[in-house]
Design an enzyme around this catalytic site. Structure first.
Site, PDB file in Angstrom:
ATOM      1  N   ARG A  88       0.859  -1.193   0.000  1.00  0.00           N
ATOM      2  CA  ARG A  88       0.000   0.000   0.000  1.00  0.00           C
ATOM      3  C   ARG A  88       0.892   1.239   0.000  1.00  0.00           C
ATOM      4  NH1 ARG A  88      -3.488  -2.569   4.855  1.00  0.00           N
ATOM      5  NH2 ARG A  88      -3.861  -4.578   3.845  1.00  0.00           N
ATOM      6  N   HIS A 120      -9.810  -9.495   1.259  1.00  0.00           N
ATOM      7  CA  HIS A 120      -9.398  -8.455   2.202  1.00  0.00           C
ATOM      8  C   HIS A 120      -9.803  -7.070   1.689  1.00  0.00           C
ATOM      9  CE1 HIS A 120      -6.725  -8.730   5.853  1.00  0.00           C
ATOM     10  NE2 HIS A 120      -6.820  -7.413   5.765  1.00  0.00           N
ATOM     11  N   GLY A 135     -17.180  -4.386   5.675  1.00  0.00           N
ATOM     12  CA  GLY A 135     -15.940  -3.769   6.169  1.00  0.00           C
ATOM     13  C   GLY A 135     -15.993  -2.255   6.131  1.00  0.00           C
TER      14      GLY A 135
END
Ligand SMILES: Cc1cc2nc3c(=O)[nH]c(=O)nc-3n(C[C@H](O)[C@H](O)[C@H](O)COP(=O)(O)O)c2cc1C
Length: 412
Positions: free
Chosen positions: A169, A283, A337
């Site tokens: 990231r 994810h 999420g």
């Protein structure tokens, strides 16, 4: 009325509110994916390639979205996914989010990397609590966490297996946000430009418990941790393997879930190790940028293990119609999420509750509009696949069966 809704009519509105409230580095940590964000975009695009096939003249006046998950009835087919940063979106955001979940009668999953200790969340939020576990190289320390979760009354353990190393990231490196915080000229400016967050979140931590840090970590680790960019794990877990899961199965007497499954063969292995559920997840597009969307592989996983384990799915769910599609593809429930994190950032517990209410209203409306009375009735016969490669096994057969039963009703 506007107050009750917080001015948010959909999850995108809550996202906009979060963007304004939270420093950019923090917002990007939540909102973005990894590398070129192909997986992040594809998680959404996958839903657009699946259309709903409505039935009509069905009396849906008594419709319900109730499900039974691990023997417990719940009014909605969703649960809250583990997200390490709820406590950075709002002061003790994990507690607000868990309370909103408890009010809605849905489970809340607390992440290993949360800013509020698991015992405190259990004491102050109540409700149905699941604990998410990341395994560290020192397994004994991880096992201590499992024992703590058991003692604190968590009803399920969610073992995350899709992070052998952390995702790439790059924006986190650029933004320079670290846990525990270290201040740079850049992120100080970012914080100063978001005074509601600076006083309402950071200021409250500083006035009470000090700099936010990973409160679940045992003191051996907590005190040794040096600041790292958010999302760069301090501890590699690249030796994790199926034996670890077998050990956890022996240690944990309650529901055990394996999160981060994207291959039907892995779902079979997880079930063979005694897992009660697999969570089909990439994810939220945050780890492997070339991974497929979970809904693209969901029918194969359901086919492989659906008869002997619970199958849960997450990644990219932002609308009630997405949830209905996930259930119609065979999932028993959906984890949410970012959507509830945006809500938490926008308004703490009330914002999280608003996000859940948006899903409730949207799921209900979609079920009515497709002529479906209950989650048990949902199946692939309500779906139309733009890309035939997604078609679940037996799709044609089930459609025909439904047609036959409708004909029988019409004739009878
Ligand atoms: C900010 C953030 C932090 C996360 N932290 C964790 C974590 O600590 N453990 C974990 O298993 N998953 C974590 N996830 C992944 C979520 O549990 C879930 O799989 C993902 O968010 C689902 O996609 P969605 O955000 O599009 O709904 C995190 C996700 C986000 C957005």
């Amino acid at each position: 009325m506007a107050d009750q809704n917080l001015g948010a009519y959909n999850i995108a509105d809550l996202r906009e509110m979060a963007l304004r409230r939270v420093p950019k580095g923090m917002f990007e940590f939540v909102d973005r994916g990894t590398e070129d964000e192909v997986a992040l975009r594809n998680n959404r695009a996958a839903f657009e390639r699946i259309k709903l096939r409505p039935r009509t003249l069905v009396d849906v006046s008594g419709r319900s979205q109730e499900i039974t998950l691990f023997g417990n009835k719940q009014e909605m087919p969703i649960a809250i996914a583990p997200t390490g940063t709820a406590g950075l979106m709002w002061y003790e955001g994990e507690i607000g989010l868990a309370r909103a979940a408890a009010e809605a009668g849905i489970p809340f999953t607390l992440a290993t990397g949360s800013m509020t200790a698991m015992e405190k969340v259990a004491d102050e939020a109540g409700g149905r609590l699941w604990f998410q576990l990341y395994l560290w190289p020192d397994r004994a320390l991880s096992h201590k966490l499992v024992e703590r979760a058991k003692a604190a009354g968590y009803e399920a353990l969610v073992v995350t297996v899709d992070g052998a190393v952390s995702g790439n990231r790059e924006y986190n490196l650029r933004n320079g946000f670290t846990v525990p915080f270290t201040f740079t000229a850049r992120n100080i400016t970012d914080v100063l430009m978001h005074p509601r967050w600076m006083f309402g979140v950071l200021g409250r931590y500083l006035a009470t418990t000090g700099m936010p840090r990973y409160e679940n970590y045992p003191s051996e680790l907590k005190n040794k941790i040096t600041a790292r960019p958010m999302g760069r794990s301090m501890l590699k877990s690249d030796s994790l393997n199926w034996d670890d899961l077998r050990v956890l199965r022996k240690m944990w007497p309650h529901t055990l879930m394996v999160k981060g499954i994207l291959h039907p063969q892995d779902a079979i292995l997880a079930a063979d190790c005694g897992a009660d559920a697999v969570i089909v997840s990439n994810h939220g597009g945050r780890n492997l940028d070339s991974s497929m969307a979970p809904v693209e592989v969901l029918p194969e996983v359901v086919d492989a293990v659906g008869k002997r384990t619970t199958v849960i799915v997450d990644s990219g769910f932002r609308r009630g119609s997405d949830v209905v599609k996930g259930l119609a593809l065979g999932a028993n429930a959906v984890l949410i999420g970012r959507a509830t994190l945006y809500g938490t950032a926008a308004g703490g517990q009330a914002g999280a509750a608003r996000a859940i209410a948006i899903f409730r209203e949207e799921i209900d409306r979609v079920m009515a509009l497709i002529g479906c009375r209950s989650v048990a009735e949902l199946g692939p016969e309500y779906l139309q696949f733009i890309d035939p490669a997604f078609r679940p096994a037996g799709y044609g057969k089930r459609s025909l069966k439904l047609l036959d039963s409708n004909r029988a009703v019409a004739e009878g």
